[in-house]
Enzyme design. Structure first.
Site, PDB file in Angstrom:
ATOM      1  N   CYS A  86      89.139  57.160  92.479  1.00  0.00           N
ATOM      2  CA  CYS A  86      89.342  55.756  92.856  1.00  0.00           C
ATOM      3  C   CYS A  86      89.955  55.685  94.255  1.00  0.00           C
ATOM      4  CB  CYS A  86      90.165  55.025  91.804  1.00  0.00           C
ATOM      5  SG  CYS A  86      90.041  53.216  91.926  1.00  0.00           S
ATOM      6  N   HIS A 191      86.531  56.062  87.220  1.00  0.00           N
ATOM      7  CA  HIS A 191      87.613  56.808  86.580  1.00  0.00           C
ATOM      8  C   HIS A 191      87.040  57.716  85.504  1.00  0.00           C
ATOM      9  CE1 HIS A 191      91.274  54.835  88.226  1.00  0.00           C
ATOM     10  NE2 HIS A 191      90.405  53.868  88.481  1.00  0.00           N
ATOM     11  N   GLU A 193      88.519  59.924  83.757  1.00  0.00           N
ATOM     12  CA  GLU A 193      89.455  60.041  82.638  1.00  0.00           C
ATOM     13  C   GLU A 193      89.402  58.834  81.714  1.00  0.00           C
ATOM     14  OE1 GLU A 193      91.910  57.732  85.655  1.00  0.00           O
ATOM     15  OE2 GLU A 193      90.185  59.069  85.585  1.00  0.00           O
ATOM     16  N   ASP A 254      96.548  43.394  67.378  1.00  0.00           N
ATOM     17  CA  ASP A 254      97.819  42.667  67.383  1.00  0.00           C
ATOM     18  C   ASP A 254      98.849  43.536  66.671  1.00  0.00           C
ATOM     19  OD1 ASP A 254      96.562  40.560  68.613  1.00  0.00           O
ATOM     20  OD2 ASP A 254      96.336  39.373  66.796  1.00  0.00           O
ATOM     21  N   ASP A 420      96.035  31.093  75.905  1.00  0.00           N
ATOM     22  CA  ASP A 420      95.994  30.587  74.531  1.00  0.00           C
ATOM     23  C   ASP A 420      95.902  29.065  74.560  1.00  0.00           C
ATOM     24  OD1 ASP A 420      96.212  33.043  73.120  1.00  0.00           O
ATOM     25  OD2 ASP A 420      98.360  33.098  73.519  1.00  0.00           O
TER      26      ASP A 420
END
Length: 580
Positions: A86, A191, A193, A254, A420
């Site tokens: 990167c 990336h 990884e 969550d 939200d």
């Protein structure tokens, strides 16, 4: 000098975000790393890995302040192997438009440019193809397998880069250099990884390759053979790239502590995470599994990203003992796709009175294995202050909000704003005073009195408190403050399994030029297809249907792939190291 021991491989870490995932990938492959801690360590190395995130100028300034620039140039001139990731690859070029007054290392010709956002979203965030311009080389066994990108700047592909560009990627109407090779110097804009088994194969190719028997100065070398495969470059090879950008399928977990103090993955019914109350009182917190175990399952199922949402923020817990830090550390050991963490990214005060900024909190998460942080309530407060400044004729940005500070340090791509909103129905759309000039949307879901118009009110504190701010105001302000992505929930659709709120998603997509993740309401594979087709979102997210295996991720991907949607196919198990 034909081989190198594991101890000869050094990591150049200048403190830019999540390097834990790269270290874990190297360990997964059976190697160990030493960390460069002083300029003299650079010239001790036989191989160097240089990951980077965030701003080009910050990376180069950090190298300069640590005294690394000149030893690094000397190392590169020696012809020893180097792998930049990167910003670590971008540093090899002459400079970047991001910070025009800061020079790069100048190993490769060219300047890093910003993507245009007139026809596509920026950052370029997600899985895309890295198509070979040279020959089969350096672990890229199948260029049909997409790899993971997250960046706003890249090196445009021109004839000037042809001798060094190993792969090229098409994003919208732009072609850019996605990996380079010059002598033993290798770099990827993506990336590895975070690119699953395909990415691990590239890292292994670099680690396992024998050291060159005759070191050559790549600054003076007109490259005629690739380092690993010894194949002459076909300089007249036609380049026919295709846009291989895929829509991401994200699994969201969550996470909270249950009544016994154990961390569990739960799922709300309209944001209520407890089972129905029994005669003894309140029901128990829904327990759908352990966070790390469930995340590993999703990785093996082919999830393109995994998002952890700390829905209680673990109040009154010292920052360095936050349970989510350990979750990230454990997950990043065996999961090699991007990890996002949300909840509690704000200024905090420990029980002993010590204060920590949101930037410091985010830093702890990045160092523990997160690639992105998601900001919720704090983003609403920042947006309110932004529009108050606009109304007062003052500068919109203060430089002090969590969004601004984290984006400045780690890059816009590291900052997700989680929204939200809930519908507020309007009886008379012509009565502007009745809805305070908020952005109205015509909805397919009539209100209790048959209303056909609504505005979407932003909420804080897990949806428990509404604010006088609509969703369009929020996302526009957050993009201008530096956020790189919007996670768009909908309280009215959450847990319904009846499909995404298409009108809301279209309105937000039209208002911003950064990627949007559609969340809330998925119940069938058709719902994923519908939201991608009707709104063009860059990613879709689901939780409960994945946790309960009502609609597993492989089923969603198979359904979309059969219907020619641009999806990263994961027919084979994604197991670290198993493909070698």
């Amino acid at each position: 000098m034909s081989s190198s021991s594991s101890s000869d491989v050094y990591l150049l870490d200048y403190g830019a975000g999540n390097v834990r995932s790269l270290v874990n990938a190297v360990h997964q492959l059976g190697y160990t790393l030493k960390t460069i801690e002083a300029p003299e360590d650079i010239l001790k190395a036989q191989k160097i890995l240089f990951p980077g995130v965030g701003a080009f100028g910050h990376a180069m300034s950090s190298l300069k302040s640590k005294g690394y620039v000149e030893p690094l140039k000397e190392y590169l001139r020696s012809g020893r192997p180097f792998m930049g990731i990167c910003v670590g690859m971008q540093a090899l070029f002459e400079g970047s438009d991001e910070t025009p007054d800061v020079p790069g290392l100048g190993v490769l010709p060219g300047t890093v440019r910003q993507f245009r956002n007139d026809t596509k979203t920026v950052p370029h965030m997600g899985w895309n193809l890295a198509q070979l311009t040279l020959a089969q080389t350096v672990g890229i066994e199948d260029e049909r397998q997409p790899v993971y990108f997250v960046h706003s700047y890249a090196v445009p592909y021109t004839p000037r880069q042809r001798p060094w560009a190993m792969t090229v990627t098409q994003y919208g109407d732009e072609q850019f250099v996605s990996s380079v090779q010059r002598g033993a110097i290798f770099g990827t804009q993506f990336h590895p990884e975070k690119s699953g088994a395909a990415g691990l194969a590239m890292i292994k190719a670099f680690l396992a390759a024998p050291l060159p028997t005759a070191l050559k100065n790549p600054f003076d070398l007109e490259l005629e053979q690739t380092y690993w495969s010894k194949v002459t470059i076909p300089r007249d090879m036609p380049l026919l790239p295709q846009d291989g950008f895929t829509t991401r399928i994200i699994a969201c977990l969550d996470v909270r502590s249950n009544d016994n103090g154990d961390l569990v993955v739960t799922k709300g019914d309209q944001y209520d995470v407890r089972e129905r109350a029994d005669e003894a009182g309140a029901g128990e917190v829904r327990n759908l599994g352990k966070p790390v175990e469930l995340a590993e399952r999703y990785y093996h199922d082919g999830a393109d990203e995994i998002s952890f949402l700390n829905i209680t923020s673990f109040r009154n817990v010292p920052m360095h003992d936050l349970p989510m830090l350990e979750v990230l550390k454990q997950a990043s050991r065996s999961i090699f796709v991007p990890l996002t963490v949300g909840g509690g990214i704000r200024n905090v005060t420990d029980p002993d009175g010590r204060k920590f900024s949101a930037l410091e909190v985010a830093g702890e998460y990045f160092r523990s294995g997160a690639d992105k942080v998601s900001i919720g309530s704090d983003a609403v407060y920042a947006a309110e202050a932004y529009w108050a400044n606009v109304a007062a004729g003052q500068p919109e940005k203060t430089g002090q909000t969590a969004i601004e500070r984290i984006a400045q340090a780690y890059g816009a791509q590291a900052v997700v704003v989680s929204v939200d909103p809930r519908r507020i129905y309007v009886a008379d759309p012509d009565d502007r005073a009745a809805y305070n000039d908020h952005h109205l949307i015509t909805t397919r879901f009539p209100g209790p009195q048959g209303e056909t118009h609504c505005w979407y009110q932003c909420t804080v504190k897990g949806g428990r408190e509404g604010r006088d701010l609509d969703v369009i105001q929020l996302v526009v302000a957050c993009q201008n403050l530096g956020a790189g992505e919007i996670l768009l929930n909908c309280m009215d659709r959450d847990g319904t399994n009846s499909g995404y709120d298409l009108e809301l998603i279209r309105a937000v997509k039209a208002a911003v030029s950064i990627p949007v993740i559609a969340s809330s309401g998925a119940g069938t594979p058709e719902h994923f297809a519908e939201v991608i087709r009707e709104t063009g979102v860059e990613a879709t997210l689901a939780a409960g249907i994945f946790h309960r295996q009502e609609v597993p991720i492989p089923v969603v991907k198979h359904y979309l792939t059969e219907r020619k949607f641009p999806i990263r196919e994961t027919s084979a198990p994604v197991v670290g190291g198993s493909t070698f």
